[in-house]
Design a protein around this motif. Structure first.
Motif, PDB file in Angstrom:
ATOM      1  N   ALA A   1       0.814  -1.216   0.000  1.00  0.00           N
ATOM      2  CA  ALA A   1       0.000   0.000   0.000  1.00  0.00           C
ATOM      3  C   ALA A   1       0.844   1.261   0.000  1.00  0.00           C
ATOM      4  O   ALA A   1       0.472   2.278  -0.587  1.00  0.00           O
ATOM      5  CB  ALA A   1      -0.933   0.003   1.214  1.00  0.00           C
ATOM      6  N   GLN A   2       2.015   1.197   0.647  1.00  0.00           N
ATOM      7  CA  GLN A   2       2.848   2.399   0.731  1.00  0.00           C
ATOM      8  C   GLN A   2       3.479   2.757  -0.607  1.00  0.00           C
ATOM      9  O   GLN A   2       3.980   3.865  -0.791  1.00  0.00           O
ATOM     10  CB  GLN A   2       3.936   2.208   1.781  1.00  0.00           C
ATOM     11  N   PHE A   3       3.451   1.847  -1.579  1.00  0.00           N
ATOM     12  CA  PHE A   3       4.062   2.106  -2.878  1.00  0.00           C
ATOM     13  C   PHE A   3       3.039   2.433  -3.955  1.00  0.00           C
ATOM     14  O   PHE A   3       3.391   2.624  -5.109  1.00  0.00           O
ATOM     15  CB  PHE A   3       4.880   0.884  -3.324  1.00  0.00           C
TER      16      PHE A   3
ATOM     17  N   PHE B   1      -1.853  13.957   1.439  1.00  0.00           N
ATOM     18  CA  PHE B   1      -1.160  15.205   1.726  1.00  0.00           C
ATOM     19  C   PHE B   1       0.007  14.967   2.679  1.00  0.00           C
ATOM     20  O   PHE B   1       1.118  15.500   2.500  1.00  0.00           O
ATOM     21  CB  PHE B   1      -2.142  16.216   2.309  1.00  0.00           C
ATOM     22  N   ALA B   2      -0.222  14.133   3.704  1.00  0.00           N
ATOM     23  CA  ALA B   2       0.850  13.818   4.643  1.00  0.00           C
ATOM     24  C   ALA B   2       1.995  13.100   3.936  1.00  0.00           C
ATOM     25  O   ALA B   2       3.177  13.365   4.210  1.00  0.00           O
ATOM     26  CB  ALA B   2       0.305  12.957   5.784  1.00  0.00           C
ATOM     27  N   GLN B   3       1.679  12.182   3.019  1.00  0.00           N
ATOM     28  CA  GLN B   3       2.716  11.496   2.263  1.00  0.00           C
ATOM     29  C   GLN B   3       3.554  12.497   1.464  1.00  0.00           C
ATOM     30  O   GLN B   3       4.789  12.396   1.421  1.00  0.00           O
ATOM     31  CB  GLN B   3       2.091  10.463   1.326  1.00  0.00           C
TER      32      GLN B   3
ATOM     33  N   ARG C   1       0.001   8.248  12.934  1.00  0.00           N
ATOM     34  CA  ARG C   1       0.673   6.951  12.927  1.00  0.00           C
ATOM     35  C   ARG C   1      -0.345   5.822  12.829  1.00  0.00           C
ATOM     36  O   ARG C   1      -0.157   4.843  12.090  1.00  0.00           O
ATOM     37  CB  ARG C   1       1.519   6.795  14.200  1.00  0.00           C
ATOM     38  N   HIS C   2      -1.441   5.957  13.574  1.00  0.00           N
ATOM     39  CA  HIS C   2      -2.489   4.929  13.541  1.00  0.00           C
ATOM     40  C   HIS C   2      -3.040   4.759  12.128  1.00  0.00           C
ATOM     41  O   HIS C   2      -3.219   3.629  11.651  1.00  0.00           O
ATOM     42  CB  HIS C   2      -3.612   5.310  14.505  1.00  0.00           C
ATOM     43  N   GLN C   3      -3.310   5.870  11.435  1.00  0.00           N
ATOM     44  CA  GLN C   3      -3.860   5.795  10.090  1.00  0.00           C
ATOM     45  C   GLN C   3      -2.827   5.262   9.093  1.00  0.00           C
ATOM     46  O   GLN C   3      -3.166   4.510   8.180  1.00  0.00           O
ATOM     47  CB  GLN C   3      -4.363   7.171   9.641  1.00  0.00           C
ATOM     48  N   PHE C   4      -1.570   5.643   9.253  1.00  0.00           N
ATOM     49  CA  PHE C   4      -0.523   5.118   8.374  1.00  0.00           C
ATOM     50  C   PHE C   4      -0.415   3.602   8.514  1.00  0.00           C
ATOM     51  O   PHE C   4      -0.314   2.872   7.514  1.00  0.00           O
ATOM     52  CB  PHE C   4       0.827   5.779   8.695  1.00  0.00           C
TER      53      PHE C   4
ATOM     54  N   THR D   1       4.862   3.141   9.295  1.00  0.00           N
ATOM     55  CA  THR D   1       4.771   4.328  10.137  1.00  0.00           C
ATOM     56  C   THR D   1       5.206   5.558   9.351  1.00  0.00           C
ATOM     57  O   THR D   1       5.911   5.443   8.343  1.00  0.00           O
ATOM     58  CB  THR D   1       5.672   4.185  11.372  1.00  0.00           C
ATOM     59  N   PRO D   2       4.834   6.757   9.810  1.00  0.00           N
ATOM     60  CA  PRO D   2       5.305   7.972   9.121  1.00  0.00           C
ATOM     61  C   PRO D   2       6.826   8.066   9.054  1.00  0.00           C
ATOM     62  O   PRO D   2       7.381   8.454   8.027  1.00  0.00           O
ATOM     63  CB  PRO D   2       4.702   9.104   9.967  1.00  0.00           C
ATOM     64  N   HIS D   3       7.510   7.704  10.139  1.00  0.00           N
ATOM     65  CA  HIS D   3       8.971   7.764  10.137  1.00  0.00           C
ATOM     66  C   HIS D   3       9.553   6.797   9.105  1.00  0.00           C
ATOM     67  O   HIS D   3      10.464   7.142   8.348  1.00  0.00           O
ATOM     68  CB  HIS D   3       9.524   7.441  11.529  1.00  0.00           C
ATOM     69  N   ALA D   4       9.019   5.563   9.073  1.00  0.00           N
ATOM     70  CA  ALA D   4       9.519   4.577   8.107  1.00  0.00           C
ATOM     71  C   ALA D   4       9.189   4.996   6.680  1.00  0.00           C
ATOM     72  O   ALA D   4       9.991   4.808   5.761  1.00  0.00           O
ATOM     73  CB  ALA D   4       8.924   3.206   8.416  1.00  0.00           C
ATOM     74  N   TYR D   5       8.011   5.583   6.501  1.00  0.00           N
ATOM     75  CA  TYR D   5       7.637   6.052   5.168  1.00  0.00           C
ATOM     76  C   TYR D   5       8.613   7.119   4.689  1.00  0.00           C
ATOM     77  O   TYR D   5       9.063   7.093   3.540  1.00  0.00           O
ATOM     78  CB  TYR D   5       6.214   6.609   5.185  1.00  0.00           C
TER      79      TYR D   5
END
Length: 322
Positions: free
Chosen positions: A199-201, A268-270, A296-299, A306-310
């Motif tokens: 999903a992150q990609f 937008f956060a991404q 973080r929960h939504q990510f 997580t946002p940091h890992a993203y």
């Protein structure tokens, strides 16, 4: 114990996906005390095969080589999603699974497994671009769209290109333990395990409506992502009752106002995490999540990371000072 590995090819094979299984299972690393596999490349369509990159590969092995393999690998290939496959290959894959051999697919190689009936009733993974097509073509398969790989023994399926590395290292980890898998990963200069999923990609902005009924409201929502927004507020702007607005919104966008808003906030956060250096707390505020914990929960829920890992994945390491 895994000792004998065979990769089986069809015309149009993708060299990188073939290279993945060759790299993990086909190299002699005995000088490092690591397992050595009896590895071979077999062909299902003659001794010389084309690749999608324009060159050919030759192999002396045919399908009989699969009969002795503990693991049969099926790399991806050109047009694997909509071609027919040699019946003798499909039968060889079925025999392998029935006698206890593992069967691994990389990316679109999963379509070959589907044609052999090995996905029936099983969970499986495929590249996000092929999720719908695999689901339609093999309705008895349980396609998981947001994972890098699935082990539903004896069948292991992986998503896009590099996810084949993840799946192959998973097999090594299962057979020989974490220390061996980590050593091979270190030799390959890849992480032994990746967090998150596909999903992150995937770039998946929600479709805009072509109707005028809620179009103005969508534009307003986009401009006010950092504010608290309720259905009652949106309905008032659309000059409708909340119930009518919610129904009309679902008809025209295919989702609810809450889900549409949450997805736009995530997008937008991404973008902010990829392009800027604001703190995660600041990004969470600008994107309308309120705080880092909520974001973080939504990510984790939607993107599997997580946002940091993203940020580490998509922004890369910080530039070194000159």
């Amino acid at each position: 114990m895994l000792k004998n590995v065979a990769a089986v090819l069809l015309n149009g094979v993708h060299p990188f996906e073939l290279g993945v299984v060759c790299e993990v299972f086909g190299l002699d690393r005995s000088d490092e005390g690591l397992p050595v596999y009896d590895f071979a490349v077999a062909s299902a369509e003659g001794p010389e095969l084309s690749t999608h990159a324009g060159f050919t590969v030759r192999t002396e092995h045919g399908l009989d080589r699969l009969e002795e393999a503990d693991l049969i690998c099926v790399p991806a290939g050109e047009s694997y999603t909509d071609r027919s496959y040699p019946p003798e290959l499909l039968e060889a894959l079925r025999r392998g699974a029935e006698r206890g051999a593992r069967v691994l697919s990389v990316c679109s190689g999963v379509f070959v497994l589907g044609a052999a009936g090995l996905l029936d009733g099983r969970e499986c993974a495929v590249h996000w671009r092929h999720v719908q097509e695999l689901s339609v073509r093999y309705p008895r398969a349980k396609v998981l769209p947001d994972v890098l790989y699935v082990d539903d023994g004896p069948v292991i399926t992986s998503a896009g290109t590099a996810a084949g590395i993840d799946a192959a290292l998973h097999i090594v980890r299962e057979e020989h333990g974490t220390e061996v898998a980590n050593a091979i990963a270190r030799r390959m200069v890849v992480p032994p395990h990746r967090d998150g999923g596909q999903a992150q990609f995937v770039a998946r902005p929600l479709p805009r409506t072509s109707c005028d009924t809620v179009g103005g409201v969508l534009a307003w929502m986009d401009r006010h992502l950092d504010e608290e927004i309720t259905v009652e507020m949106l309905a008032e702007k659309a000059l409708m009752s909340p119930r009518t607005f919610a129904r009309r919104f679902k008809e025209e966008t295919g989702t609810t106002p809450y889900r549409w808003l949450m997805r736009q906030r995530l997008l937008f956060a991404q973008q902010l995490l990829e392009a800027g250096d604001e703190t995660v707390d600041a990004v969470a505020g600008r994107a309308g999540f309120g705080n880092a914990a909520a974001m973080r929960h939504q990510f984790l829920r939607v993107l599997g990371t997580t946002p940091h890992a993203y940020r580490r994945t998509f922004q890369g390491p910080p530039a070194r000072a000159a």
